[in-house]
Design a protein around this motif. Structure first.
Motif, PDB file in Angstrom:
ATOM      1  N   TYR A 119       5.931  15.153   4.992  1.00  0.00           N
ATOM      2  CA  TYR A 119       4.985  14.070   5.268  1.00  0.00           C
ATOM      3  C   TYR A 119       3.993  14.487   6.356  1.00  0.00           C
ATOM      4  N   LEU A 120       4.470  15.125   7.397  1.00  0.00           N
ATOM      5  CA  LEU A 120       3.575  15.577   8.475  1.00  0.00           C
ATOM      6  C   LEU A 120       2.582  16.621   7.955  1.00  0.00           C
ATOM      7  N   ARG A 121       3.036  17.530   7.081  1.00  0.00           N
ATOM      8  CA  ARG A 121       2.113  18.502   6.476  1.00  0.00           C
ATOM      9  C   ARG A 121       1.080  17.789   5.616  1.00  0.00           C
ATOM     10  N   PHE A 122       1.513  16.794   4.842  1.00  0.00           N
ATOM     11  CA  PHE A 122       0.593  16.020   4.015  1.00  0.00           C
ATOM     12  C   PHE A 122      -0.444  15.315   4.889  1.00  0.00           C
ATOM     13  N   LYS A 123      -0.004  14.699   5.979  1.00  0.00           N
ATOM     14  CA  LYS A 123      -0.939  14.018   6.894  1.00  0.00           C
ATOM     15  C   LYS A 123      -1.986  14.989   7.437  1.00  0.00           C
ATOM     16  N   ALA A 124      -1.560  16.212   7.723  1.00  0.00           N
ATOM     17  CA  ALA A 124      -2.452  17.200   8.321  1.00  0.00           C
ATOM     18  C   ALA A 124      -3.396  17.826   7.303  1.00  0.00           C
ATOM     19  N   THR A 125      -2.946  17.938   6.032  1.00  0.00           N
ATOM     20  CA  THR A 125      -3.727  18.691   5.049  1.00  0.00           C
ATOM     21  C   THR A 125      -4.241  17.859   3.872  1.00  0.00           C
ATOM     22  N   GLY A 126      -3.586  16.729   3.594  1.00  0.00           N
ATOM     23  CA  GLY A 126      -3.928  15.947   2.410  1.00  0.00           C
ATOM     24  C   GLY A 126      -3.410  16.565   1.116  1.00  0.00           C
ATOM     25  N   ILE A 127      -2.613  17.625   1.215  1.00  0.00           N
ATOM     26  CA  ILE A 127      -2.097  18.329   0.031  1.00  0.00           C
ATOM     27  C   ILE A 127      -0.727  17.743  -0.359  1.00  0.00           C
ATOM     28  N   PHE A 128      -0.597  17.384  -1.636  1.00  0.00           N
ATOM     29  CA  PHE A 128       0.654  16.880  -2.187  1.00  0.00           C
ATOM     30  C   PHE A 128       1.733  17.938  -1.962  1.00  0.00           C
ATOM     31  N   GLU A 138       0.828  -1.218   0.000  1.00  0.00           N
ATOM     32  CA  GLU A 138       0.000   0.000   0.000  1.00  0.00           C
ATOM     33  C   GLU A 138       0.857   1.262   0.000  1.00  0.00           C
ATOM     34  N   ILE A 139       1.759   1.344  -0.947  1.00  0.00           N
ATOM     35  CA  ILE A 139       2.653   2.490  -1.097  1.00  0.00           C
ATOM     36  C   ILE A 139       1.885   3.612  -1.785  1.00  0.00           C
ATOM     37  N   GLU A 140       1.952   4.817  -1.205  1.00  0.00           N
ATOM     38  CA  GLU A 140       1.249   5.975  -1.771  1.00  0.00           C
ATOM     39  C   GLU A 140       2.200   7.169  -1.854  1.00  0.00           C
ATOM     40  N   PRO A 141       2.135   7.943  -2.939  1.00  0.00           N
ATOM     41  CA  PRO A 141       2.965   9.149  -3.022  1.00  0.00           C
ATOM     42  C   PRO A 141       2.369  10.284  -2.195  1.00  0.00           C
ATOM     43  N   PHE A 142       3.233  11.111  -1.596  1.00  0.00           N
ATOM     44  CA  PHE A 142       2.743  12.275  -0.864  1.00  0.00           C
ATOM     45  C   PHE A 142       3.452  13.565  -1.280  1.00  0.00           C
ATOM     46  N   GLY A 143       4.507  13.458  -2.079  1.00  0.00           N
ATOM     47  CA  GLY A 143       5.208  14.677  -2.451  1.00  0.00           C
ATOM     48  C   GLY A 143       6.348  14.416  -3.410  1.00  0.00           C
ATOM     49  N   PHE A 144       6.963  15.522  -3.815  1.00  0.00           N
ATOM     50  CA  PHE A 144       8.088  15.463  -4.748  1.00  0.00           C
ATOM     51  C   PHE A 144       9.172  16.400  -4.249  1.00  0.00           C
ATOM     52  N   ALA A 145      10.402  15.882  -4.144  1.00  0.00           N
ATOM     53  CA  ALA A 145      11.536  16.663  -3.658  1.00  0.00           C
ATOM     54  C   ALA A 145      12.469  16.969  -4.819  1.00  0.00           C
TER      55      ALA A 145
END
Length: 161
Positions: A149-158, A78-85
């Motif tokens: 990742y913590l921001r993504f968890k809090a907001t759902g924003i990529f 269940e790998i999911e993307p959350f952002g791009f660096a």
């Protein structure tokens, strides 16, 4: 796989220490108690999330699953993307041998995995679970990835970092 046999190893044989633009991926693996998995890297002596570079013909989901097994022994599901660096200020690295790389990394997360983490290759000297607000000395791009990742968890924003 030996470094010399990898895509990066073969590329380095051609271009030497010159800056190379590298596609790759990294992953935040989160346990049910909120702790995240880090590996202590042998090249820098700092902690980092698992990750790596693509091999020829490999997609990024396959890459990250392979790297996690190679570096920690875990099988992630269940790998999911959350952002791009891709910020060159944080994603450009010079290794002790003089090789320079600028990374473009898709950041994944998983809360689903099998096995117990262990040191399974020469890239790591230790693995461990850490609270996001109590990280050991980490690579700068790992610190930024965990915060994203913590921001993504809090907001759902990529997250673009």
């Amino acid at each position: 796989m030996a470094f010399a046999d990898s895509y990066v190893g073969q590329l380095r044989a051609l271009v030497g220490n010159r800056l190379v633009l590298m596609p790759g991926a990294r992953i935040v693996i989160e346990r049910a108690d909120g702790r995240i998995l880090l590996q202590k890297r042998t090249d820098f002596g700092l902690w980092a999330v698992p990750g790596g570079n693509a091999e020829e013909g490999e997609d990024l989901e396959t890459l990250i699953a392979r790297e996690v097994v190679e570096e920690t022994g875990l099988i992630v599901t269940e790998i999911e993307p959350f952002g791009f660096a891709c910020n060159p200020q944080y994603e450009t690295v010079q290794f002790q041998n003089g090789d320079r790389s600028q990374y473009f990394s898709l950041m994944f997360y998983s809360r689903s995995f099998e096995g117990e983490p262990a040191v399974t290759d020469e890239e790591s000297s230790a693995v461990g679970w850490f609270a996001p607000d109590g990280l050991p000395d980490v690579l700068p791009n790992t610190a930024r990835s965990v915060k994203a990742y913590l921001r993504f968890k809090a907001t759902g924003i990529f997250q673009m970092i």
